[in-house]
Design an enzyme around this catalytic site. Structure first.
Site, short mmCIF file in Angstrom:
data_model
loop_
_atom_site.label_atom_id
_atom_site.label_comp_id
_atom_site.label_asym_id
_atom_site.label_seq_id
_atom_site.Cartn_x
_atom_site.Cartn_y
_atom_site.Cartn_z
N ARG A 174 0.72 -1.51 -0.34
CA ARG A 174 -0.07 -0.24 -0.20
C ARG A 174 1.10 1.38 -0.04
NH1 ARG A 174 -2.55 0.63 5.04
NH2 ARG A 174 -0.74 2.48 5.14
N HIS A 178 -3.91 4.79 4.76
CA HIS A 178 -4.88 3.96 4.65
C HIS A 178 -5.85 4.92 4.57
CE1 HIS A 178 -7.59 0.92 5.95
NE2 HIS A 178 -8.45 1.82 6.94
N TYR A 187 4.22 5.20 11.02
CA TYR A 187 4.74 3.27 11.30
C TYR A 187 5.83 2.68 10.41
CZ TYR A 187 0.42 2.68 8.75
OH TYR A 187 -0.48 3.29 7.85
#
Length: 277
Positions: A174, A178, A187
């Site tokens: 990805r 998100h 992260y």
């Protein structure tokens, strides 16, 4: 005629099925008309919001098709995070027991929002989860268009031939956040993203077609401009469309609206008019 059961990321699949881009935009614009798909025309289901719940719909469709002695295959999609949901495992168990004509495509983009796959499960791959339910599982390069096509074609052939379901794990990444509320820099490292940018499947297809002399740089740029202009035009049309009614928020949950929802609707309508305290 095969069934297409998406998550919210399958824009390409919707367009291939012929679903108008304008209708997809309506859905993401919060207009319930975007979910009003002509089932018989597209053989595609609308988005099911609860994560992995669409997997159960997919096995139900496959079982129904076999019951009616049809050879339609059902392909459904889920993310790696969705494989931690109970519905995912219930669907795989049902498919294994009844040998249904399902293809379960897992988009392993390595993050369930911010949770890396390695701390979602102890299994070495997601594909191997299929073995516990008695059917084939395969991991492929999810950024390789030809690998995806080959794996899904074989899975469809097996399903249509009565050889049962297949779980395909498309290993990908990805690149973006998100959601707009997500900050992926908290992260993961930028160097990791840069590494995967070079593996972008669109860039890889472009290079492949150029090397095979099946397309030119000029044609690629023309296609990009046409696609962007079309996307903008469709979205502008949606922005000018009539807003959905307040009642639409409640209308599609039950065939007959229960009393508790009617009361909520009345209160919200009164509040919107400035009459509620």
């Amino acid at each position: 005629d095969d069934w297409f059961v998406p998550t919210f990321r399958e824009l390409g699949g919707w367009l291939v099925r012929g679903v108008p881009l304008r209708q997809v935009y309506l859905y993401f614009y919060g207009n319930e008309e975007g979910s009003r798909l002509e089932i018989g025309k597209y053989h595609a289901l609308p988005v099911s919001i609860p994560i992995a719940s669409q997997m159960l719909h997919a096995v139900g469709l496959a079982y129904a098709e076999r019951y009616q002695k049809n050879d339609r295959v059902v392909i459904s999609f889920v993310g790696d995070g969705g494989t931690s949901e109970g519905e995912f495992h219930e669907a795989l168990n049902f498919a294994g027991v009844w040998n249904t004509g399902n293809i379960f495509y897992v988009q392993n983009n390595q993050f369930a929002i911010s949770v890396r796959r390695k701390i979602q499960t102890r299994s070495a791959t997601i594909a191997e989860k299929a073995f516990g339910y008695g059917f084939e599982g395969v991991q492929i390069d999810g950024n390789d268009l030809l690998a995806v096509y080959a794996a899904t074609s074989l899975a469809a052939e097996n399903a249509r031939g009565g050889k049962g379901p297949t779980l395909i794990e498309g290993y990908t990444y990805r690149l973006g956040a998100h959601t707009t509320a997500d900050d992926p820099s908290r992260y993961r490292e930028d160097t990791e993203v840069t590494e995967w940018l070079a593996k972008d499947p669109i860039l890889r297809v472009e290079k492949y077609l150029l090397n095979k002399k099946l397309i030119t740089d000029t044609e690629i740029e023309t296609l990009k401009k046409e696609a962007k202009a079309f996307a903008v035009s469709e979205f502008e049309a949606v922005e000018k469309s009539q807003d959905h009614s307040l009642e639409d928020t409640y209308r599609y949950t039950f065939e007959t609206m229960p009393l508790i929802l009617k009361e909520q609707l009345e209160k919200q309508a009164a509040f919107a008019k400035g009459g509620a305290k």
